[in-house]
Enzyme design. Structure first.
Site, PDB file in Angstrom:
ATOM      1  N   THR A  48      -5.170  13.216   5.187  1.00 53.16           N
ATOM      2  CA  THR A  48      -3.795  13.285   5.789  1.00 53.16           C
ATOM      3  C   THR A  48      -3.834  14.492   6.784  1.00 53.16           C
ATOM      4  O   THR A  48      -3.195  14.360   7.910  1.00 53.16           O
ATOM      5  CB  THR A  48      -2.859  13.565   4.792  1.00 53.16           C
ATOM      6  OG1 THR A  48      -2.899  12.327   3.755  1.00 53.16           O
ATOM      7  CG2 THR A  48      -1.495  13.659   4.955  1.00 53.16           C
TER       8      THR A  48
ATOM      9  N   LYS B 279       5.407   1.751  -2.994  1.00 53.45           N
ATOM     10  CA  LYS B 279       5.260   3.239  -3.423  1.00 53.45           C
ATOM     11  C   LYS B 279       5.320   3.090  -4.976  1.00 53.45           C
ATOM     12  O   LYS B 279       6.192   2.041  -5.221  1.00 53.45           O
ATOM     13  CB  LYS B 279       6.359   4.064  -2.781  1.00 53.45           C
ATOM     14  CG  LYS B 279       5.990   5.395  -2.797  1.00 53.45           C
ATOM     15  CD  LYS B 279       4.990   5.878  -1.533  1.00 53.45           C
ATOM     16  CE  LYS B 279       4.730   7.409  -1.845  1.00 53.45           C
ATOM     17  NZ  LYS B 279       3.906   7.751  -0.719  1.00 53.45           N
TER      18      LYS B 279
ATOM     19  N   LYS C 298       0.820  -1.122  -0.056  1.00 51.65           N
ATOM     20  CA  LYS C 298      -0.153  -0.006   0.145  1.00 51.65           C
ATOM     21  C   LYS C 298       1.053   1.395   0.172  1.00 51.65           C
ATOM     22  O   LYS C 298       1.895   1.433   0.763  1.00 51.65           O
ATOM     23  CB  LYS C 298      -0.923   0.045   1.351  1.00 51.65           C
ATOM     24  CG  LYS C 298      -1.576   1.222   1.294  1.00 51.65           C
ATOM     25  CD  LYS C 298      -3.100   0.795   0.627  1.00 51.65           C
ATOM     26  CE  LYS C 298      -3.814   1.919   0.264  1.00 51.65           C
ATOM     27  NZ  LYS C 298      -3.654   2.814  -0.893  1.00 51.65           N
TER      28      LYS C 298
HETATM   29  P1  NAD Z   1       0.932  17.924  -3.208  1.00 49.99           P
HETATM   30  O1  NAD Z   1       1.515  17.708  -4.513  1.00 49.99           O
HETATM   31  O2  NAD Z   1      -0.559  18.146  -3.175  1.00 49.99           O
HETATM   32  O3  NAD Z   1       1.496  19.267  -2.690  1.00 49.99           O
HETATM   33  C1  NAD Z   1       2.839  19.498  -2.574  1.00 49.99           C
HETATM   34  C2  NAD Z   1       3.183  20.959  -2.276  1.00 49.99           C
HETATM   35  O4  NAD Z   1       4.517  20.935  -1.842  1.00 49.99           O
HETATM   36  C3  NAD Z   1       2.896  21.886  -3.190  1.00 49.99           C
HETATM   37  O5  NAD Z   1       2.213  22.928  -2.632  1.00 49.99           O
HETATM   38  C4  NAD Z   1       4.126  22.192  -3.869  1.00 49.99           C
HETATM   39  O6  NAD Z   1       4.037  23.454  -4.442  1.00 49.99           O
HETATM   40  C5  NAD Z   1       4.895  22.302  -2.603  1.00 49.99           C
HETATM   41  N1  NAD Z   1       6.302  22.147  -2.900  1.00 49.99           N
HETATM   42  C6  NAD Z   1       6.995  21.516  -3.560  1.00 49.99           C
HETATM   43  N2  NAD Z   1       8.414  21.592  -3.732  1.00 49.99           N
HETATM   44  C7  NAD Z   1       8.790  22.424  -3.011  1.00 49.99           C
HETATM   45  C8  NAD Z   1       9.670  23.156  -2.112  1.00 49.99           C
HETATM   46  N3  NAD Z   1      10.826  22.654  -2.620  1.00 49.99           N
HETATM   47  N4  NAD Z   1       9.467  23.992  -1.146  1.00 49.99           N
HETATM   48  C9  NAD Z   1       8.390  24.147  -0.630  1.00 49.99           C
HETATM   49  N5  NAD Z   1       7.232  23.582  -1.315  1.00 49.99           N
HETATM   50  C10 NAD Z   1       7.137  22.683  -2.331  1.00 49.99           C
HETATM   51  O7  NAD Z   1       1.635  16.724  -2.526  1.00 49.99           O
HETATM   52  P2  NAD Z   1       0.888  16.290  -1.063  1.00 49.99           P
HETATM   53  O8  NAD Z   1      -0.065  15.311  -1.418  1.00 49.99           O
HETATM   54  O9  NAD Z   1       0.401  17.582  -0.272  1.00 49.99           O
HETATM   55  O10 NAD Z   1       2.398  15.783  -0.473  1.00 49.99           O
HETATM   56  C11 NAD Z   1       3.040  16.527   0.271  1.00 49.99           C
HETATM   57  C12 NAD Z   1       4.033  15.613   1.198  1.00 49.99           C
HETATM   58  O11 NAD Z   1       3.007  14.966   2.015  1.00 49.99           O
HETATM   59  C13 NAD Z   1       4.658  14.733   0.486  1.00 49.99           C
HETATM   60  O12 NAD Z   1       5.895  14.192   1.088  1.00 49.99           O
HETATM   61  C14 NAD Z   1       3.756  13.401   0.405  1.00 49.99           C
HETATM   62  O13 NAD Z   1       4.725  12.237   0.104  1.00 49.99           O
HETATM   63  C15 NAD Z   1       3.339  13.472   1.693  1.00 49.99           C
HETATM   64  N6  NAD Z   1       1.827  12.659   2.128  1.00 49.99           N
HETATM   65  C16 NAD Z   1       0.792  13.096   1.264  1.00 49.99           C
HETATM   66  C17 NAD Z   1      -0.162  12.084   1.456  1.00 49.99           C
HETATM   67  C18 NAD Z   1      -1.384  12.505   0.870  1.00 49.99           C
HETATM   68  O14 NAD Z   1      -2.545  11.701   1.315  1.00 49.99           O
HETATM   69  N7  NAD Z   1      -1.343  13.552  -0.006  1.00 49.99           N
HETATM   70  C19 NAD Z   1      -0.234  11.254   2.652  1.00 49.99           C
HETATM   71  C20 NAD Z   1       0.873  11.058   3.193  1.00 49.99           C
HETATM   72  C21 NAD Z   1       1.986  11.817   2.862  1.00 49.99           C
END
Ligand code: NAD
Length: 409
Positions: free
Chosen positions: A181, A97, A61
């Site tokens: 999340t 992943k 997952k």
């Molecule tokens: P997303 O694509 O929705 O958002 C990512 C955000 O980070 C965007 O606002 C982007 O502009 C910003 N970003 C990218 N590079 C950056 C940088 N260098 N500095 C500052 N901001 C930057 O992705 P998400 O789903 O929000 O995921 C973000 C993190 O959370 C990741 O590490 C992801 O693995 C983790 N995560 C997400 C989920 C989920 O359900 N979406 C669950 C668990 C973990």
């Protein structure tokens, strides 16, 4: 050091703290299955991976990421963290992943669809509701999941909504998944404040949130609605700061119109580096991995860090921050709300039962708070360890127990 090596070192440290021997450690050190190919899309070749780290507790997952910097090292590390996260969350999943190395921001909708469908075709043999179940991650969303599901079902010739989560509601998704999340992270933030900032009212707690996507934006909105003072946030193009607190509602409306938060008028533009070094009570990391490293760890002023992103603090930084007495709420707990709600979605798809959203939300809350409690108890019991080490110990113990029951030595 690669992220994979970093993780192996973290595992070794945790093993020594919990009396885990070399033989057991070796059981945890390698992924179960690495699948890799180049996706051929409109004459371009995009490297793509699906890595199943472990399947001892259940099917794989974990999300699929579209990003120009995706690498095998990154996907394997994310798969490893998923294995630990699912184990800690007490749900019946191994860890996995996926990722495609290309720049989704330069792609139009037709190309995003072509990449998603090519991904489903390439990895269909290793995916499935009982094999490995993807979900959204950075720059993928419910539309991506819908394309992958559709392509997968065309190949296998039957409906199988449980092969993927984070789907649109009409295809078997659940509404709760979109901000789950952050919702989970918000419950954890409340617990952290209760334990580590017991005498401070929300309005006096200054928060900076790095990343304004699915995880960061919803987290900022929830904390803002609860009265916390969100003084800064950022996206990949830049950041914004306001000492007296940003109007997060207005900021998210502004972001929804394809703007960068750095261009928001009611605040002062700052860089991502500056955001990380702000003097705030809580720093929420919700962008990408390796944001705090040995290069900037000693400049971090926030006393409390919540990792909504996966792996935002590397091992060298962890050691520096620990020594400086910082409280870091680890990713494998803080962002587990997403996969817990994915589990509800998967279970609903498999049983055909439709459960009440309010009930599911209460289950999520109960699970997040209970998992925080288990981590905190071990942290207090084994004095001198970090919250991350406590979380890792609990996760590793459950995976090893499953491996032992299966007869692995
Ligand atoms: P997303 O694509 O929705 O958002 C990512 C955000 O980070 C965007 O606002 C982007 O502009 C910003 N970003 C990218 N590079 C950056 C940088 N260098 N500095 C500052 N901001 C930057 O992705 P998400 O789903 O929000 O995921 C973000 C993190 O959370 C990741 O590490 C992801 O693995 C983790 N995560 C997400 C989920 C989920 O359900 N979406 C669950 C668990 C973990």
């Amino acid at each position: 050091m690669s992220i994979v090596q970093d993780n192996l070192e973290r595992l070794r440290i945790v093993a020594s703290l919990d009396g885990i021997g070399d033989q057991d450690l070796a059981l945890l050190g390698e992924p179960a299955l690495i699948s890799k190919t180049d996706l051929d899309v409109n004459g371009n070749k995009y490297p793509a991976w699906r890595i199943l780290y472990s399947r001892d507790l259940g099917p794989g997952k974990g999300g699929i990421r579209f990003h120009q910097d995706v690498s095998e090292d990154e996907v394997q590390s994310l798969a490893f963290w998923m294995a630990l996260k699912n184990s800690l969350a007490d749900i019946p999943y191994g860890g996995a992943k996926g990722g495609v190395k290309f720049d989704p921001k330069k792609a139009d909708k037709a190309e995003l669809e072509a990449v998603s469908r090519a991904y489903a075709r390439a990895f269909q043999p290793v995916l499935g509701q009982d094999k490995d179940v993807p979900a959204p991650d950075v720059y993928t969303n419910s539309q991506t999941m819908a394309w992958i599901l559709d392509e997968y079902e065309k190949i296998v010739g039957h409906h199988e909504p449980g092969m993927i989560t984070g789907k649109p509601v009409e295809l078997g998704g659940i509404k709760l998944r979109s901000d789950s999340t952050a919702q989970g992270g918000y419950f954890i933030a409340q617990e952290m404040v209760k334990e580590f900032l017991p005498n401070k009212a929300a309005k006096d707690i200054k928060v900076a949130v790095q990343g304004f996507g699915n995880a960061g934006l919803f987290m900022a909105e929830k904390l803002f609605a609860d009265g916390f003072k969100i003084v800064a946030t950022s996206d990949s193009r830049g950041g914004i700061f306001k000492e007296s607190g940003l109007d997060v509602k207005a900021l998210s409306d502004f972001k929804a119109e394809a703007n960068s938060v750095g261009d928001f008028k009611d605040g002062q533009a700052i860089s991502n580096e500056e955001l990380l070094e702000l003097d705030v009570d809580i720093l929420v990391l919700a962008a990408l991995e390796n944001q705090i490293t040995a290069l900037n760890a000693d400049k971090i002023k926030a006393k409390h860090i919540i990792e909504l992103a996966n792996g935002p603090v590397d091992l060298a930084a962890d050691k520096i921050l620990d020594a400086a007495g910082k409280v870091i709420v680890p990713d494998i707990l803080a962002n587990s709300g997403g996969v817990i709600v994915s589990y509800f979605e998967w279970a609903q798809n498999r049983t055909g039962q439709i459960l009440d959203e309010e009930y599911l939300k209460s289950l999520l809350e109960k699970k997040m708070r209970a998992n925080w409690g288990r981590m905190l108890s071990l942290y207090k019991e084994k004095s001198g360890i970090s919250l991350r080490q406590a979380a890792y110990i609990l996760a590793v113990r459950r995976i090893l127990a499953a491996k032992h029951w299966r007869g692995q030595k």
